[in-house]
Design a protein around this motif. Structure first.
Motif, mmCIF file in Angstrom:
data_model
loop_
_atom_site.group_PDB
_atom_site.id
_atom_site.type_symbol
_atom_site.label_atom_id
_atom_site.label_comp_id
_atom_site.label_asym_id
_atom_site.label_seq_id
_atom_site.Cartn_x
_atom_site.Cartn_y
_atom_site.Cartn_z
ATOM 1 N N VAL A 106 9.777 36.747 30.415
ATOM 2 C CA VAL A 106 11.010 37.458 30.075
ATOM 3 C C VAL A 106 12.080 36.890 31.007
ATOM 4 N N ARG A 107 12.894 36.029 30.496
ATOM 5 C CA ARG A 107 13.830 35.258 31.318
ATOM 6 C C ARG A 107 14.720 36.155 32.172
ATOM 7 N N GLY A 108 14.792 35.800 33.441
ATOM 8 C CA GLY A 108 15.630 36.546 34.366
ATOM 9 C C GLY A 108 15.014 37.834 34.855
ATOM 10 N N VAL A 109 13.826 38.168 34.360
ATOM 11 C CA VAL A 109 13.193 39.441 34.744
ATOM 12 C C VAL A 109 11.805 39.213 35.326
ATOM 13 N N GLY A 110 10.882 38.742 34.490
ATOM 14 C CA GLY A 110 9.516 38.567 34.966
ATOM 15 C C GLY A 110 8.564 38.187 33.861
ATOM 16 N N THR B 236 5.065 29.673 43.826
ATOM 17 C CA THR B 236 3.662 30.103 43.901
ATOM 18 C C THR B 236 3.304 30.963 42.697
ATOM 19 N N LEU B 237 4.174 31.902 42.357
ATOM 20 C CA LEU B 237 3.938 32.767 41.197
ATOM 21 C C LEU B 237 3.942 31.957 39.914
ATOM 22 N N ASN B 238 4.900 31.061 39.784
ATOM 23 C CA ASN B 238 4.974 30.213 38.579
ATOM 24 C C ASN B 238 3.685 29.423 38.382
ATOM 25 N N THR B 239 3.180 28.877 39.485
ATOM 26 C CA THR B 239 1.957 28.074 39.410
ATOM 27 C C THR B 239 0.763 28.916 38.981
ATOM 28 N N HIS B 240 0.645 30.124 39.527
ATOM 29 C CA HIS B 240 -0.467 31.002 39.160
ATOM 30 C C HIS B 240 -0.380 31.417 37.690
ATOM 31 N N ILE B 241 0.824 31.725 37.223
ATOM 32 C CA ILE B 241 0.999 32.095 35.819
ATOM 33 C C ILE B 241 0.603 30.940 34.912
ATOM 34 N N LYS B 242 1.015 29.741 35.266
ATOM 35 C CA LYS B 242 0.680 28.561 34.462
ATOM 36 C C LYS B 242 -0.832 28.377 34.359
ATOM 37 N N ALA C 89 8.381 42.646 41.956
ATOM 38 C CA ALA C 89 7.311 43.643 41.984
ATOM 39 C C ALA C 89 5.946 42.975 41.969
ATOM 40 N N ILE C 90 5.834 41.902 41.193
ATOM 41 C CA ILE C 90 4.569 41.164 41.153
ATOM 42 C C ILE C 90 4.265 40.551 42.511
#
Length: 224
Positions: A213-217, A189-195, A173-174
């Motif tokens: 939230v592991r496995g979800v978001g 890409t999402l992981n990098t932005h969150i970091k 969804a994100i």
């Protein structure tokens, strides 16, 4: 009436897109190259720009980067190419979505509507979450005397999570909300932005953090 700038060096495509966009109830501004588009932007600010990638002089990627630097409007790229690297280059330039030619007019209109919905801002343009304040007009994030000016995608991602504190947003969804529903890039890409957002928030606020939230978001947590 919302205004849409259409930029394409192919007069047939320019007219075709203009007709369908106009019939959908939008006011259409047309430019046959990137330089003419910049001239229009100096006098009229549209709500969205539809930009062809393969243009002489100033190509679509370059024009998108210029628009992103100087104007607060979303960009939908049109291209005859569908390769992943071209999509990556478009998103890196700052585009909000990507549509490959030939396309169905209904899909174009769907994407326009989807982008404009994503770009709509709350009437008050202010989000308050814990000690941080998010200003959707100035694109500033403040906490006390500290102010962050974040890259657009990071700001949009933080704003999305902050719109519903403590609610879990699924990764898919994100990605759809921030990068478009057919984005084919790596989820890294999402992981990098969150970091990066976590690192920025840690410098100005200790009561707000992004939890995995592991496995979800992800969700934005506010601690008292």
């Amino acid at each position: 009436m919302r205004r849409i700038l259409v930029v394409d060096d192919d007069r047939n495509i320019l007219d075709l897109v203009g007709i369908h966009v106009s019939r959908a109830g939008y006011q259409v501004l047309k430019a046959e190259d990137g330089f003419r588009a910049l001239e229009i932007l100096e006098s009229v600010l549209p709500d969205l720009a539809i930009v062809d990638v393969m243009m002489p002089g100033l190509n679509g990627f370059e024009l998108t980067a210029r628009i992103r630097d100087d104007y607060d409007i979303p960009v939908l790229l049109l291209t005859a190419k569908g390769e992943l690297e071209d999509k990556e280059q478009g998103f890196q330039a700052g585009s909000d979505d990507y549509l490959v030619k030939p396309f169905e007019p209904k899909e174009l209109l769907f994407r326009i509507a989807a982008i404009l919905r994503r770009y709509d801002k709350p009437a008050d343009s202010i989000l308050q979450v814990g000690s941080i304040t998010i200003n959707l007009k100035s694109f500033e994030v403040t906490a006390g005397k500290s102010t962050l000016l974040m890259p657009l995608k990071e700001f949009e991602l933080l704003t999305l999570l902050a719109s519903k504190p403590n609610q879990v947003f699924q990764r898919a969804a994100i990605m759809e909300k921030i990068w478009g529903y057919d984005y084919e890039g790596d989820e890294q890409t999402l992981n990098t932005h969150i970091k990066r957002i976590r690192e920025r928030l840690a410098k100005i606020a200790d009561d707000v953090e992004i939890a995995t939230v592991r496995g979800v978001g992800y969700k934005l947590e506010v601690h008292s």
